[in-house]
Design a protein around this motif. Structure first.
Motif, short mmCIF file in Angstrom:
data_model
loop_
_atom_site.label_atom_id
_atom_site.label_comp_id
_atom_site.label_asym_id
_atom_site.label_seq_id
_atom_site.Cartn_x
_atom_site.Cartn_y
_atom_site.Cartn_z
N TYR B 130 0.80 -1.23 0.00
CA TYR B 130 0.00 0.00 0.00
C TYR B 130 0.84 1.29 0.00
N PRO B 131 1.95 1.34 0.77
CA PRO B 131 2.73 2.59 0.77
C PRO B 131 3.21 3.02 -0.62
N ARG B 132 3.39 2.07 -1.53
CA ARG B 132 3.85 2.51 -2.87
C ARG B 132 2.71 2.52 -3.90
N CYS B 133 1.48 2.53 -3.41
CA CYS B 133 0.34 2.58 -4.32
C CYS B 133 -0.33 3.94 -4.31
N ARG B 134 -0.91 4.29 -5.44
CA ARG B 134 -1.83 5.41 -5.48
C ARG B 134 -3.09 4.90 -6.18
N ILE B 135 -4.22 4.95 -5.48
CA ILE B 135 -5.47 4.48 -6.07
C ILE B 135 -6.31 5.68 -6.51
N TYR B 136 -6.64 5.74 -7.78
CA TYR B 136 -7.53 6.79 -8.30
C TYR B 136 -8.92 6.18 -8.38
N ALA B 137 -9.81 6.63 -7.52
CA ALA B 137 -11.16 6.07 -7.48
C ALA B 137 -12.11 7.09 -8.10
N THR B 138 -12.76 6.70 -9.19
CA THR B 138 -13.60 7.67 -9.90
C THR B 138 -15.02 7.15 -10.06
N ASP B 139 -15.94 8.10 -10.15
CA ASP B 139 -17.33 7.79 -10.46
C ASP B 139 -17.91 9.03 -11.12
N MET B 140 -18.98 8.86 -11.89
CA MET B 140 -19.56 10.03 -12.54
C MET B 140 -20.43 10.82 -11.58
N ASN B 141 -20.78 10.20 -10.45
CA ASN B 141 -21.75 10.81 -9.55
C ASN B 141 -21.08 11.40 -8.31
N GLU B 142 -21.19 12.73 -8.15
CA GLU B 142 -20.57 13.43 -7.03
C GLU B 142 -21.10 12.94 -5.68
N MET B 143 -22.39 12.60 -5.67
CA MET B 143 -22.99 12.24 -4.38
C MET B 143 -22.43 10.92 -3.84
N VAL B 144 -22.27 9.94 -4.71
CA VAL B 144 -21.73 8.67 -4.23
C VAL B 144 -20.24 8.83 -3.88
N LEU B 145 -19.55 9.71 -4.63
CA LEU B 145 -18.13 9.94 -4.33
C LEU B 145 -17.96 10.54 -2.93
N LYS B 146 -18.88 11.41 -2.58
CA LYS B 146 -18.83 12.04 -1.26
C LYS B 146 -18.92 10.97 -0.17
N GLN B 147 -19.84 10.04 -0.37
CA GLN B 147 -19.95 8.92 0.57
C GLN B 147 -18.68 8.09 0.60
N ALA B 148 -18.13 7.85 -0.60
CA ALA B 148 -16.92 7.04 -0.70
C ALA B 148 -15.79 7.69 0.09
N LYS B 149 -15.66 9.02 -0.07
CA LYS B 149 -14.60 9.75 0.64
C LYS B 149 -14.73 9.62 2.14
N GLY B 150 -15.97 9.58 2.62
CA GLY B 150 -16.21 9.48 4.05
C GLY B 150 -15.69 8.18 4.65
N GLY B 151 -15.79 7.10 3.91
CA GLY B 151 -15.33 5.82 4.42
C GLY B 151 -16.11 5.34 5.64
#
Lengths: 189, 276
Positions: B130-151
């Protein structure tokens, strides 16, 4: 001329499907799509279980598979199976009446796309999935068949379908395949 | 094959999608018609509208309705370690390849509310990558992304997720990764450290980086073949040579123009490796 036969079943469905599919000849001219309720983790055992009993080729659907005559398409575990014009589309939308795959989802999309060219069949099962879908097929001008509840391992699903939809034929299981052949190959009879 | 009569509802759906695209820029015109229509029927039901034309009127004139419309058309069914065999195969077949890279870029396309992104972060953490990873997580929907960010996920789900985590080859106790607070499970902030959440629309946006791994499971099933082809092109253009593409269990590169560019790494789990 019919383009698609859709079949829905749950409890007792595998043995019922075995009887129905073994009665259809290799040159059956219409595509068949099947939803059988099953556990979401079950692997593709259905097609391998049913294949030895059928002359038609049976496959579990992969997204956007073409819909071809004389092939039996089985909905994969944990996906809804829908039809578009000439191919299948899968979805992981919420279960409908606790079921994914759901019989109603397949039947409603078949009714919407193929209208009068669809035959819907409800076999044995222990819940009411499929009753709404069968009504949709009827409403769009398609034909409907239900397994006679007395001959079903579990009568709930056929009985619910009979109560909800206008059913054209209520038949004992062994009579369904010959009847399908009659419906789909009228010229040769 | 075409069927004779054009249906009024099909025309209404086309007009609605055209309007949403031209006015708001969200392009659903090449979604698979059957599953899209089913979702539109559900929206009609929850909006208590009589037909698709009425929905068009409301969506175009009421931005709040647009938000609900977009949410209704998003793939919001997800779980941590959904289809655990996929994660098991990823551990066994992909992790050894990733170990050979000094830095690993992963694109999780169509991440929805983020459960699978956190699952991947946990897997990589346990494998020491994990320390050498960068994960780009994308979705077209801002609302679900907001939830995703919250974890933050429902505590009720943790029992199910724990089972899936173990089936996916999890090595620790799953509860190490979250803190329970009331009825929520708050995932460890350190899991988010190397995740970038951002909006990206597979139907209209282009490539934004070059990746070692692209994951896009059960998203393409919602597209028609034209849009699927576009996305396969986009993925091919965004994947390093020998990069890995992970798809859903019932999705395949077979019979697409891109089939020849990949080899199967774990066929049954739909992990492919770019070879050309």
């Amino acid at each position: 001329m019919f383009k698609l036969v859709v079949i829905g079943t749950s409890l007792g469905g595998l043995s019922a499907l075995k009887v129905l599919l073994s009665g259809l000849p290799a040159n059956f001219p219409v595509a068949i799509a099947v939803v059988q309720h099953r556990h979401k983790d079950s692997e593709d055992m259905m097609s391998s279980f049913l294949q030895p009993h059928a002359t038609l080729s049976i496959r579990e659907v992969v997204d956007k598979d073409d819909l071809l005559p004389g092939t039996v398409y089985v909905a994969p575990a944990d996906y809804h199976m829908l039809v578009d014009v000439g191919y299948f589309t899968l979805s992981i939308d919420e279960p409908v009446s606790y079921a994914r795959p759901s019989i109603d989802v397949l039947f409603e999309s078949a009714a919407d796309v193929y209208g009068e060219f669809v035959i819907g069949i409800i076999l044995t099962g222990a819940n009411q999935d499929g009753a709404k879908g069968l009504a949709a097929i009827k409403a769009q001008g398609g034909s409907t068949i239900v397994q006679e509840p007395a001959t079903a391992e579990s009568a709930t699903m056929p009985a619910a379908a009979i109560a909800t939809a206008v059913v054209d034929w209520i038949l004992p299981l062994p009579k369904i395949a010959p009847h399908l052949i009659n419906l789909c190959q009228p010229m040769w009879k | 094959m075409t069927l004779a009569r054009p249906k009024l509802e099909d025309i209404e759906v086309q007009l609605l999608l055209e309007g949403v695209y031209r006015y708001y820029g969200f392009d659903f015109r090449n979604y698979a018609p059957s599953s899209l229509k089913r979702r539109i029927w559900n929206i009609l039901c929850s909006e208590k509208l009589p037909n698709v034309s009425a929905l068009q009127e409301k969506v175009l004139h009421d931005p709040a309705c647009l938000d609900r419309f977009l949410l209704g058309l998003s793939v919001n069914v997800t779980a941590m370690f959904r289809n655990p065999n996929f994660f098991l195969a990823f551990r066994e077949k992909v992790v050894p390849i990733l170990r050979t890279y000094p830095f690993i870029r992963i694109w999780h396309a169509g991440c929805s509310t983020g459960q699978e992104v956190y699952s991947m972060a946990i897997l990589l953490e346990e494998e020491g990558l994990y320390p050498r990873c960068r994960i780009y997580a994308t979705d077209m929907n801002e609302m679900v992304l907001k939830q995703a960010k919250g974890g933050i996920f429902s505590l009720q789900l943790m029992q199910e997720y724990t089972q899936l985590y173990l089936k996916a080859g999890g090595k620790r106790s799953f509860s190490e990764y979250y803190t329970a607070a009331y009825d929520s499970a708050i995932f460890r902030a350190s899991l988010k450290e190397n995740i970038v959440f951002s909006q990206h629309n597979l139907a209209t946006d282009s490539s934004f980086n070059e990746f070692n791994v692209i994951l896009c499971r059960n998203v393409l099933i919602y597209f028609n073949k034209t849009l699927q082809k576009r996305v396969y092109e986009l993925f091919h253009a965004s994947l390093c040579p020998f990069g890995i593409l992970g798809l859903g269990r019932q999705e395949t590169l077979k019979f697409t123009p891109y089939e020849a560019y990949y080899e199967e790494l774990a066929g049954s789990e739909k992990l492919f490796r770019r070879i050309h």
